[in-house]
Write an enzyme that holds these catalytic residues in place. Structure first.
Site, PDB file in Angstrom:
ATOM      1  N   ASP A 182       2.910 -62.196  60.026  1.00 26.54           N
ATOM      2  CA  ASP A 182       3.699 -62.586  58.860  1.00 26.54           C
ATOM      3  C   ASP A 182       5.150 -62.836  59.272  1.00 26.54           C
ATOM      4  OD1 ASP A 182       4.585 -62.990  56.228  1.00 26.54           O
ATOM      5  OD2 ASP A 182       5.043 -60.858  55.998  1.00 26.54           O
ATOM      6  N   ASP A 202      11.557 -57.565  57.624  1.00 25.38           N
ATOM      7  CA  ASP A 202      11.150 -56.364  56.893  1.00 25.38           C
ATOM      8  C   ASP A 202      10.989 -55.129  57.773  1.00 25.38           C
ATOM      9  OD1 ASP A 202      11.112 -57.887  54.600  1.00 25.38           O
ATOM     10  OD2 ASP A 202       8.937 -58.161  54.595  1.00 25.38           O
ATOM     11  N   ASN A 207      -0.087 -60.502  54.830  1.00 25.29           N
ATOM     12  CA  ASN A 207       1.152 -61.103  54.344  1.00 25.29           C
ATOM     13  C   ASN A 207       2.027 -60.077  53.644  1.00 25.29           C
ATOM     14  OD1 ASN A 207       0.557 -63.756  55.220  1.00 25.29           O
ATOM     15  ND2 ASN A 207      -0.831 -63.999  53.502  1.00 25.29           N
ATOM     16  N   CYS A 208       3.309 -60.413  53.543  1.00 22.47           N
ATOM     17  CA  CYS A 208       4.320 -59.582  52.900  1.00 22.47           C
ATOM     18  C   CYS A 208       3.856 -59.184  51.508  1.00 22.47           C
ATOM     19  CB  CYS A 208       5.618 -60.388  52.827  1.00 22.47           C
ATOM     20  SG  CYS A 208       7.010 -59.482  52.173  1.00 22.47           S
ATOM     21  N   PRO A 209       3.978 -57.945  51.155  1.00 19.30           N
ATOM     22  CA  PRO A 209       4.690 -56.845  51.793  1.00 19.30           C
ATOM     23  C   PRO A 209       3.797 -55.902  52.607  1.00 19.30           C
ATOM     24  CG  PRO A 209       4.216 -56.195  49.560  1.00 19.30           C
ATOM     25  CD  PRO A 209       3.629 -57.586  49.755  1.00 19.30           C
TER      26      PRO A 209
END
Length: 75
Positions: A41, A47, A14-16
């Site tokens: 994600d 991103d 998951n982010c980041p």
């Protein structure tokens, strides 16, 4: 330049983390090398292209394969 595309599996992160790991991997590559990143994600859709633009990498292709988003990036 590498003959083959290098594969980076970031599914389930998951982010980041997807963008951070992609950036770290690209820093170790030579200009002209290609990286195929797979991520699940949803934020990676924003991103990773943004990171490519910021860092001067070429985003060659983005596509969905099932629930996995694939990014082909040239260093």
């Amino acid at each position: 330049m590498a003959e083959d595309t290098i594969f980076l599996d970031l599914r389930g992160l998951n982010c980041p983390l997807p963008v951070m790991k992609t950036r770290k991997h690209l820093k170790r590559m030579e200009k002209g090398d290609q990286l195929l990143v797979e991520a699940t994600d949803p934020m990676s859709a924003i991103d990773i292209p943004h990171m490519c633009q910021e860092d001067g990498h070429v985003l060659i292709d983005v596509k969905m394969v099932g629930d996995v988003r694939q990014f082909k990036i040239e260093c």
